[in-house]
Design a protein around this motif. Structure first.
Motif, PDB file in Angstrom:
ATOM      1  N   THR A  15       0.857  -1.196   0.000  1.00  0.00           N
ATOM      2  CA  THR A  15       0.000   0.000   0.000  1.00  0.00           C
ATOM      3  C   THR A  15       0.886   1.237   0.000  1.00  0.00           C
ATOM      4  OG1 THR A  15      -0.086   0.513   2.393  1.00  0.00           O
ATOM      5  CG2 THR A  15      -1.579  -1.207   1.599  1.00  0.00           C
ATOM      6  N   ASP A  16       0.285   2.358  -0.390  1.00  0.00           N
ATOM      7  CA  ASP A  16       0.955   3.642  -0.219  1.00  0.00           C
ATOM      8  C   ASP A  16       0.618   4.071   1.207  1.00  0.00           C
ATOM      9  OD1 ASP A  16       1.612   6.253  -0.003  1.00  0.00           O
ATOM     10  OD2 ASP A  16       0.712   6.869  -1.907  1.00  0.00           O
ATOM     11  N   LYS A  17       1.625   4.048   2.071  1.00  0.00           N
ATOM     12  CA  LYS A  17       1.357   4.212   3.505  1.00  0.00           C
ATOM     13  C   LYS A  17       0.821   5.577   3.896  1.00  0.00           C
ATOM     14  CE  LYS A  17       3.411   1.447   6.832  1.00  0.00           C
ATOM     15  NZ  LYS A  17       4.476   1.012   7.730  1.00  0.00           N
ATOM     16  N   SER A  18       1.102   6.600   3.059  1.00  0.00           N
ATOM     17  CA  SER A  18       0.709   7.941   3.473  1.00  0.00           C
ATOM     18  C   SER A  18      -0.689   8.312   2.975  1.00  0.00           C
ATOM     19  CB  SER A  18       1.731   8.947   2.943  1.00  0.00           C
ATOM     20  OG  SER A  18       1.802   8.820   1.543  1.00  0.00           O
ATOM     21  N   SER A  19      -1.275   7.454   2.147  1.00  0.00           N
ATOM     22  CA  SER A  19      -2.539   7.843   1.548  1.00  0.00           C
ATOM     23  C   SER A  19      -3.597   6.791   1.904  1.00  0.00           C
ATOM     24  CB  SER A  19      -2.259   7.950   0.050  1.00  0.00           C
ATOM     25  OG  SER A  19      -3.394   8.011  -0.681  1.00  0.00           O
ATOM     26  N   PHE A  20      -4.681   7.209   2.543  1.00  0.00           N
ATOM     27  CA  PHE A  20      -5.672   6.291   3.127  1.00  0.00           C
ATOM     28  C   PHE A  20      -6.175   5.255   2.113  1.00  0.00           C
ATOM     29  CE2 PHE A  20     -10.149   5.626   4.762  1.00  0.00           C
ATOM     30  CZ  PHE A  20      -9.762   4.824   5.828  1.00  0.00           C
ATOM     31  N   LYS A  21      -6.013   4.002   2.459  1.00  0.00           N
ATOM     32  CA  LYS A  21      -6.509   2.875   1.664  1.00  0.00           C
ATOM     33  C   LYS A  21      -6.101   2.924   0.186  1.00  0.00           C
ATOM     34  CE  LYS A  21     -10.661   1.370   2.440  1.00  0.00           C
ATOM     35  NZ  LYS A  21     -12.109   1.320   2.782  1.00  0.00           N
ATOM     36  N   ALA A  22      -4.790   3.018  -0.038  1.00  0.00           N
ATOM     37  CA  ALA A  22      -4.286   3.039  -1.416  1.00  0.00           C
ATOM     38  C   ALA A  22      -3.465   1.771  -1.680  1.00  0.00           C
ATOM     39  CB  ALA A  22      -3.433   4.288  -1.618  1.00  0.00           C
ATOM     40  N   PRO A  23      -4.089   0.763  -2.305  1.00  0.00           N
ATOM     41  CA  PRO A  23      -3.346  -0.468  -2.572  1.00  0.00           C
ATOM     42  C   PRO A  23      -2.398  -0.292  -3.755  1.00  0.00           C
ATOM     43  CG  PRO A  23      -5.547  -0.635  -3.503  1.00  0.00           C
ATOM     44  CD  PRO A  23      -5.477   0.711  -2.818  1.00  0.00           C
ATOM     45  N   LYS A  24      -1.250  -0.993  -3.729  1.00  0.00           N
ATOM     46  CA  LYS A  24      -0.352  -0.975  -4.888  1.00  0.00           C
ATOM     47  C   LYS A  24      -0.615  -2.259  -5.663  1.00  0.00           C
ATOM     48  CE  LYS A  24       3.442   1.586  -2.692  1.00  0.00           C
ATOM     49  NZ  LYS A  24       4.769   1.326  -2.120  1.00  0.00           N
ATOM     50  N   LYS A  25      -1.598  -2.160  -6.570  1.00  0.00           N
ATOM     51  CA  LYS A  25      -2.092  -3.380  -7.224  1.00  0.00           C
ATOM     52  C   LYS A  25      -1.045  -4.063  -8.092  1.00  0.00           C
ATOM     53  CE  LYS A  25      -6.831  -1.755  -7.328  1.00  0.00           C
ATOM     54  NZ  LYS A  25      -7.847  -1.203  -8.186  1.00  0.00           N
ATOM     55  N   GLU A  26      -0.212  -3.265  -8.755  1.00  0.00           N
ATOM     56  CA  GLU A  26       0.788  -3.901  -9.643  1.00  0.00           C
ATOM     57  C   GLU A  26       1.797  -4.720  -8.861  1.00  0.00           C
ATOM     58  OE1 GLU A  26       2.554  -1.107 -12.335  1.00  0.00           O
ATOM     59  OE2 GLU A  26       0.562  -0.600 -13.128  1.00  0.00           O
ATOM     60  N   ILE A  27       2.190  -4.186  -7.722  1.00  0.00           N
ATOM     61  CA  ILE A  27       3.153  -4.912  -6.866  1.00  0.00           C
ATOM     62  C   ILE A  27       2.487  -6.192  -6.358  1.00  0.00           C
ATOM     63  CG2 ILE A  27       4.455  -4.825  -4.709  1.00  0.00           C
ATOM     64  CD1 ILE A  27       5.677  -2.669  -6.096  1.00  0.00           C
ATOM     65  N   ILE A  28       1.240  -6.063  -5.878  1.00  0.00           N
ATOM     66  CA  ILE A  28       0.517  -7.233  -5.367  1.00  0.00           C
ATOM     67  C   ILE A  28       0.477  -8.301  -6.464  1.00  0.00           C
ATOM     68  CG2 ILE A  28      -1.750  -8.084  -4.595  1.00  0.00           C
ATOM     69  CD1 ILE A  28      -2.159  -5.353  -3.215  1.00  0.00           C
ATOM     70  N   ASP A  29       0.165  -7.867  -7.679  1.00  0.00           N
ATOM     71  CA  ASP A  29       0.086  -8.804  -8.810  1.00  0.00           C
ATOM     72  C   ASP A  29       1.412  -9.489  -9.095  1.00  0.00           C
ATOM     73  OD1 ASP A  29      -2.438  -9.066  -9.681  1.00  0.00           O
ATOM     74  OD2 ASP A  29      -2.328  -7.466 -11.176  1.00  0.00           O
ATOM     75  N   SER A  30       2.492  -8.706  -9.069  1.00  0.00           N
ATOM     76  CA  SER A  30       3.776  -9.320  -9.439  1.00  0.00           C
ATOM     77  C   SER A  30       4.207 -10.326  -8.369  1.00  0.00           C
ATOM     78  CB  SER A  30       4.850  -8.263  -9.706  1.00  0.00           C
ATOM     79  OG  SER A  30       5.185  -7.619  -8.515  1.00  0.00           O
TER      80      SER A  30
END
Ligand code: IPE
Length: 264
Positions: A15-30
Motif C-alpha cells: 500500500t501507499d502508507k501515506s494515503s488512506f486505503k491506497a493499494p499498490k495493485k501492480e506490486i501485489i500482482d507481481s
C-alpha cells in the motif's frame, strides 16, 4: 527438496502508507505471480500481509494499539469495526490476485481466531497447516480481542510470522518482503551511499527510517527482533525487496539471493 515458505508482504510494500486505503495493485500482482510459480514448482506457501494505509492511519487516529480508552471508547469501537473491514478489503486485493494466477487460498482473519497481542497471542495455528495441498492460507495484522479492560489491541503480522514459522512443522524459509529497500542497510536507506547488509546477526544495530507518525506497530525494529527470534528455529530467514519478487525463487532454487539473511 520442497520448501515450506512463510512469507510476509509488508504494509509499506503493498500500500501507499501515506494515503488512506491506497493499494499498490501492480506490486501485489507481481508477487502473486511469483507465488503461483513457487507453488507450481511444488513448494508450500503460507502468506501473511501487513496493513499499511488500510490499518495504521485509523489505528493511530483512535489509539487502538493502546486498547480501550473510556473517554473515546464509542469512537474506538467504531474504528475497530472499520479497520477490521478495511483489512478484509486489503486482503481481498491479495486473494483476488492469487486467484487470477490460478492459486486457491483460504483467509484466516486474526479477529476470528486470535486473542492477545505480541508474539504470545493465543490461537490455534493448526489452521495454517490444515489446508489442502496447493492452497495458500492467508492472514494479516489485525485488531484482535485482548483480555482485561483493554478490550482490543493490534496484533502485527510480524508476530504472526514468528509464531507460524516456529510452530508449524518443518518451515524451511521465512521471508519478509520489504518495500523500496533490498534488505537491511548499514545507514538509513534514504542516505546516499547506504549499503545492503548481506548477513545480519541478532544484537547488531539496526538503522531505521521508521515513521512512528504513521506506524502503530514496531517497523523495522520489530521485524528485526522477530526475524532473529525465528532464525533460532528456521535456517533461511531473509529480508528481500518485494519489488523484485523473482529473488524469492532464486533463494529457494539456488540457496541465496540479493537480500539480508538473518542469523540468530
Ligand atoms: C498492523 O499489522 C495491523 C494494523 C494496524 C491493523 P502490521 O504491523 O503487520 O502491518 P505493517 O506491515 O506494518 O503495515
Amino acid at each position: 527438496m520442497a520448501a515450506k515458505v512463510v512469507m510476509k508482504l509488508g504494509g509499506g510494500l503493498i500500500t501507499d502508507k501515506s494515503s488512506f486505503k491506497a493499494p499498490k495493485k501492480e506490486i501485489i500482482d507481481s508477487i502473486c505471480k511469483e507465488i503461483s510459480k513457487i507453488i507450481s514448482n511444488g513448494h508450500t506457501v503460507i502468506l501473511i500481509h501487513g496493513a499499511g494505509s488500510f490499518g495504521h492511519l485509523l489505528a493511530k487516529e483512535w489509539s487502538l494499539a493502546g486498547g480501550m480508552n473510556p473517554e473515546i471508547s464509542e469512537q474506538q469501537r467504531e474504528a475497530v469495526i472499520r479497520v477490521r473491514s478495511d483489512m478484509i478489503e486489503l486482503c481481498g486485493y491479495v486473494t483476488n490476485s492469487l486467484n487470477l494466477h490460478g492459486i486457491k487460498c483460504e483467509v484466516f482473519p486474526p479477529s476470528d481466531w486470535a486473542v492477545g497481542t505480541g508474539s504470545n497471542f493465543n490461537g490455534d495455528l493448526a489452521i495454517f497447516e490444515n489446508v489442502p495441498k496447493g492452497t495458500v492460507p492467508v492472514s494479516f495484522g489485525d485488531v484482535v480481542i485482548v483480555g482485561g479492560e483493554a478490550e482490543f489491541g493490534i496484533l502485527s503480522g510480524d508476530d504472526l510470522m514468528a509464531r507460524i514459522s516456529l510452530e508449524l512443522s518443518s518451515v524451511s524459509h521465512c521471508v519478509f518482503l520489504l518495500g523500496d529497500v533490498d534488505g537491511m542497510m548499514d545507514m538509513p536507506p534514504n542516505v546516499e551511499g547506504s549499503k545492503l547488509i548481506p548477513i545480519w546477526r541478532a544484537g547488531e544495530s539496526v538503522e531505521t527510517a521508521h515513521n512512528s507518525e504513521q506506524d502503530v506497530t514496531g517497523g523495522i525494529e520489530l521485524k528485526a527482533a522477530r526475524a532473529s527470534q525465528i532464525s533460532r528455529g528456521v535456517n533461511e530467514v531473509w529480508f528481500i525487496n518485494g519489488n523484485h519478487p523473482e529473488r524469492i525463487s532464486q533463494l529457494i532454487e539456488e540457496g541465496t539471493t540479493i537480500g539480508t539473511k538473518i542469523l540468530g
